[in-house]
Design an enzyme around this catalytic site. Structure first.
Site, PDB file in Angstrom:
ATOM      1  N   LYS A 203       0.835  -1.195   0.000  1.00 47.14           N
ATOM      2  CA  LYS A 203       0.000   0.000   0.000  1.00 47.14           C
ATOM      3  C   LYS A 203       0.874   1.250   0.000  1.00 47.14           C
ATOM      4  CE  LYS A 203      -3.405   1.978   3.133  1.00 47.14           C
ATOM      5  NZ  LYS A 203      -4.245   1.695   4.294  1.00 47.14           N
ATOM      6  N   GLU A 209      10.821  -4.688   3.962  1.00 46.74           N
ATOM      7  CA  GLU A 209      10.917  -6.091   3.513  1.00 46.74           C
ATOM      8  C   GLU A 209      10.485  -6.227   2.054  1.00 46.74           C
ATOM      9  OE1 GLU A 209       9.472  -5.024   6.291  1.00 46.74           O
ATOM     10  OE2 GLU A 209       9.622  -6.483   7.933  1.00 46.74           O
ATOM     11  N   GLY A 264      -4.550  -2.616   5.821  1.00 42.78           N
ATOM     12  CA  GLY A 264      -3.781  -3.721   5.258  1.00 42.78           C
ATOM     13  C   GLY A 264      -4.397  -5.082   5.534  1.00 42.78           C
ATOM     14  N   ARG A 265      -4.751  -5.333   6.796  1.00 43.11           N
ATOM     15  CA  ARG A 265      -5.254  -6.670   7.150  1.00 43.11           C
ATOM     16  C   ARG A 265      -6.691  -6.911   6.683  1.00 43.11           C
ATOM     17  NH1 ARG A 265      -4.048  -3.393  11.234  1.00 43.11           N
ATOM     18  NH2 ARG A 265      -5.599  -2.702  12.737  1.00 43.11           N
ATOM     19  N   GLU A 350      -3.704  -7.792  15.398  1.00 48.23           N
ATOM     20  CA  GLU A 350      -3.263  -6.463  14.972  1.00 48.23           C
ATOM     21  C   GLU A 350      -4.395  -5.450  15.195  1.00 48.23           C
ATOM     22  OE1 GLU A 350      -1.806  -6.114  10.881  1.00 48.23           O
ATOM     23  OE2 GLU A 350      -0.441  -4.514  11.428  1.00 48.23           O
ATOM     24  N   HIS A 381      -3.287 -34.635  18.375  1.00 47.60           N
ATOM     25  CA  HIS A 381      -2.200 -35.499  18.848  1.00 47.60           C
ATOM     26  C   HIS A 381      -1.068 -34.667  19.439  1.00 47.60           C
ATOM     27  CE1 HIS A 381      -4.125 -38.959  17.001  1.00 47.60           C
ATOM     28  NE2 HIS A 381      -4.549 -38.064  16.129  1.00 47.60           N
ATOM     29  N   LYS A 509       8.874  -0.974  13.041  1.00 45.88           N
ATOM     30  CA  LYS A 509       9.461  -0.624  11.741  1.00 45.88           C
ATOM     31  C   LYS A 509      10.512   0.478  11.918  1.00 45.88           C
ATOM     32  CE  LYS A 509       5.387  -1.239   8.764  1.00 45.88           C
ATOM     33  NZ  LYS A 509       4.495  -0.583   7.826  1.00 45.88           N
TER      34      LYS A 509
HETATM   35  O1  LIG Z   1       1.222  -2.696   2.320  1.00 47.85           O
HETATM   36  P1  LIG Z   1       2.385  -2.093   3.046  1.00 47.85           P
HETATM   37  O2  LIG Z   1       2.330  -0.606   3.057  1.00 47.85           O
HETATM   38  O3  LIG Z   1       3.682  -2.601   2.488  1.00 47.85           O
HETATM   39  O4  LIG Z   1       2.301  -2.546   4.540  1.00 47.85           O
HETATM   40  C1  LIG Z   1       2.398  -3.890   4.900  1.00 47.85           C
HETATM   41  C2  LIG Z   1       1.896  -4.142   6.285  1.00 47.85           C
HETATM   42  O5  LIG Z   1       2.596  -3.351   7.211  1.00 47.85           O
HETATM   43  C3  LIG Z   1       1.717  -2.996   8.287  1.00 47.85           C
HETATM   44  O6  LIG Z   1       1.422  -1.659   8.223  1.00 47.85           O
HETATM   45  C4  LIG Z   1       2.363  -3.247   9.572  1.00 47.85           C
HETATM   46  O7  LIG Z   1       3.258  -4.317   9.497  1.00 47.85           O
HETATM   47  C5  LIG Z   1       0.477  -3.835   8.042  1.00 47.85           C
HETATM   48  O8  LIG Z   1      -0.633  -3.322   8.661  1.00 47.85           O
HETATM   49  C6  LIG Z   1       0.456  -3.824   6.549  1.00 47.85           C
HETATM   50  O9  LIG Z   1      -0.444  -4.744   6.044  1.00 47.85           O
END
Ligand SMILES: O=P(O)(O)OC[C@H]1O[C@](O)(CO)[C@@H](O)[C@@H]1O
Length: 544
Positions: A203, A209, A264-265, A350, A381, A509
């Protein structure tokens, strides 16, 4: 004390729940309990009869919900109120599965046309890639999608794609999230750059990452013999930051939009779901949306007493706040749904891992529990032992499709029997007398029998919901995920927290980036706490 815990209803719930008989007794006294405590909607059946509730408990829970003005709050979310107060945003993931004829305003503007345009753009792209009309730089059709994202820009597409494996149309899909190079290196092994399409989902287009993995993917792609101008054919993005994506080398035409009003979630329904659509086809993706839409309708229209997300949300409140439950387990009796517990974990933890109310007051009650789980029957199990005989109360959700996509001999009968058997065992437990009676024909002496019987006692009275569906299909999965989204919302309303920000994650972050600067600096780290300094310096040395 906060107003909530001081309220008469809260106090009544505390007194009432402490006096409620064992569930075994509740079942023995009422053979209509299942009839009274199950609900069918949107292709799902919820049996909530194996919970520590009677009519009065439920009435008190609905009273609490009414006092929290839950119905108005639901309407507020769907109509675009700025309910994410710390980021000043509307929360409109539900608009992503709305009908084209609807009008839904975010900050005074109808967003439905943009949603529809994006779906049309996705449909066109999916058709081109699936049909082989969209080719790689050497003219070959695409065979593999590598989806790069993290958090909400990763887990939803991954879990849904995995869950809908029977609906795959021919393209393979691989997901990369972890910044650990092992993840991308292992995924790229065996892939052919000529036939691989990368979907970068972020987003913000600023998540470390995802950027690092995308840059490494691009380097790999160029190292295979492709040129910079081939990048546009092999890299597309889903982002709200078009400028950064074009700077990266993506063609503006191949950038799919995202909006601030989608968290995001909660974003798998948006173009973040592009990998899903590429794999299962746009028709199936729309079916997924339509299942979620049905659940949205149900959530808005059903009275609280017959409202699935409300009942599940209020039961969670009951266990967190009146029975001291610190965790909640999700057990999927379907191999395709094996990833769902992790998805619901992200969604709920979250969202509801918060400790101040909307107006900043510290809460004096538990909020979101730890969500965890796995697939049945494997857990039986292993960790089910703790569910049955541990000291912690862990409410459970059992999820089972009645029909298998892979009917084979006795497998499904056994799977279903295990699922139902577990909920029964959790509910009724085993008394000391029963344990002793089971050993009546044993050759052990009485003292040994009595000792073993003590170890075999299961107190029971352990709550569970059972969710059934005819078969796992795109619409039933859509409804199931939307059910949990709304369940999360209901809890947040009762707890008066903002379920739509994530400041804790954001701090991680920032600090991660700060440490990265220090790891790369010329001199040893000194300015942090002694533990962090030492760890960074050991890392710089590369050996302990
Ligand atoms: O879509 P982006 O901006 O890369 O963010 C990834 C994720 O990082 C967060 O903001 C926090 O890890 C999530 O809520 C989000 O889905």
């Amino acid at each position: 004390m906060t107003q909530l815990t001081q309220s008469a209803t809260w106090q009544q719930l505390a007194t009432h729940t402490a006096a409620l008989p064992h569930m075994r007794e509740l079942f023995e006294k009422n053979d209509q309990r299942f009839n009274a405590m199950h609900l069918k909607s949107c292709g799902l059946l919820l049996d909530y009869s194996k919970n520590r509730v009677n009519e009065e408990t439920l009435a008190l829970l609905f009273k609490l919900a009414n006092e929290a003005q839950l119905t108005d709050k639901i309407a507020g979310m769907f109509s675009g109120d700025i309910i994410n107060n710390t980021e000043q945003r509307a929360v409109l993931h539900t608009a992503l599965r709305s009908k084209a004829s609807q009008t839904i305003n975010a900050e005074g503007q109808n967003i439905v046309p943009e949603v529809q345009q994006t779906l049309a753009k996705m449909a066109e792209f999916v058709e081109q890639v699936q049909s082989g009309q969209w080719t790689g730089y050497t003219g070959k059709a695409i065979t593999d999608i590598v989806s790069i994202g993290i958090g909400g820009s990763f887990l939803g597409p991954k879990i849904v794609t995995q869950a809908l494996r029977p609906y795959w149309k021919g393209l393979n899909c691989h997901f990369v999230a972890n910044v650990d190079a092992t993840s991308i290196c292992e995924k790229l092994k065996g892939l052919n750059a000529e036939t691989t399409l990368f979907v970068m989902s972020s987003k913000s287009f600023g998540t470390q990452e995802t950027l690092t993995n995308t840059l490494s993917a691009k380097e790999w792609f160029l190292a295979q013999g492709a040129s910079q101008q081939d990048v546009a054919q092999h890299f597309v993005a889903v982002t709200s930051n078009v400028a950064k994506a074009t700077e990266f080398g993506m063609d503006a035409n191949n950038i799919f939009p995202m909006w601030d009003w989608v968290g995001g979630r909660y974003s798998l329904w948006s173009a973040i779901g592009l990998p899903i659509a590429l794999v299962i086809g746009m028709d199936n993706f729309k079916e997924l949306l339509s299942g979620a839409f049905d659940m949205d309708q149900h959530f808005q229209q059903a009275p609280l007493e017959h409202n699935m997300p409300v009942i599940m949300g209020m039961l969670s409140v009951l266990y967190s706040n009146f029975h001291g439950a610190q965790s909640h387990v999700i057990l999927t009796y379907d191999h395709y749904l094996r990833g769902l517990p992790a998805y619901f974990q992200q969604l709920d933890m979250e969202s509801n891992g918060k400790s101040v109310t909307l107006n900043g007051t510290a809460v004096d009650y538990s909020t979101g529990p730890v969500i965890w789980g796995g697939e049945g029957t494997n857990g039986q199990h292993a960790y089910h032992q703790l569910l049955h005989q541990g000291t912690a109360l862990i409410p459970a959700d059992f999820i089972l499709p009645l029909q298998s996509h892979n009917p084979l001999g006795e497998h499904h009968n056994q799977l279903a029997s295990n699922c139902f058997g577990q909920t029964q065992a959790l509910m009724q437990g085993r008394t000391y007398e029963e344990a002793l009676a089971e050993m009546s024909s044993s050759k052990l002496d009485d003292a040994q029998k009595q000792l073993i019987a003590k170890h075999k006692v299961m107190t029971g009275n352990k709550p569970s919901n059972t969710l059934l569906m005819d078969k796992l299909t795109p619409p039933t999965l859509g409804a199931l995920i939307a059910l949990y989204e709304h369940r999360t919302f209901v809890q947040g309303i009762i707890w008066q927290i903002n379920s739509f920000d994530q400041w804790g994650v954001e701090l991680g972050k920032v600090l991660g980036n700060d440490v990265l600067d220090r790891i790369g600096a010329e001199n040893d780290a000194q300015a942090l706490d002694c533990s962090s300094n030492s760890l960074i310096n050991l890392y710089r040395q590369g050996q302990i």
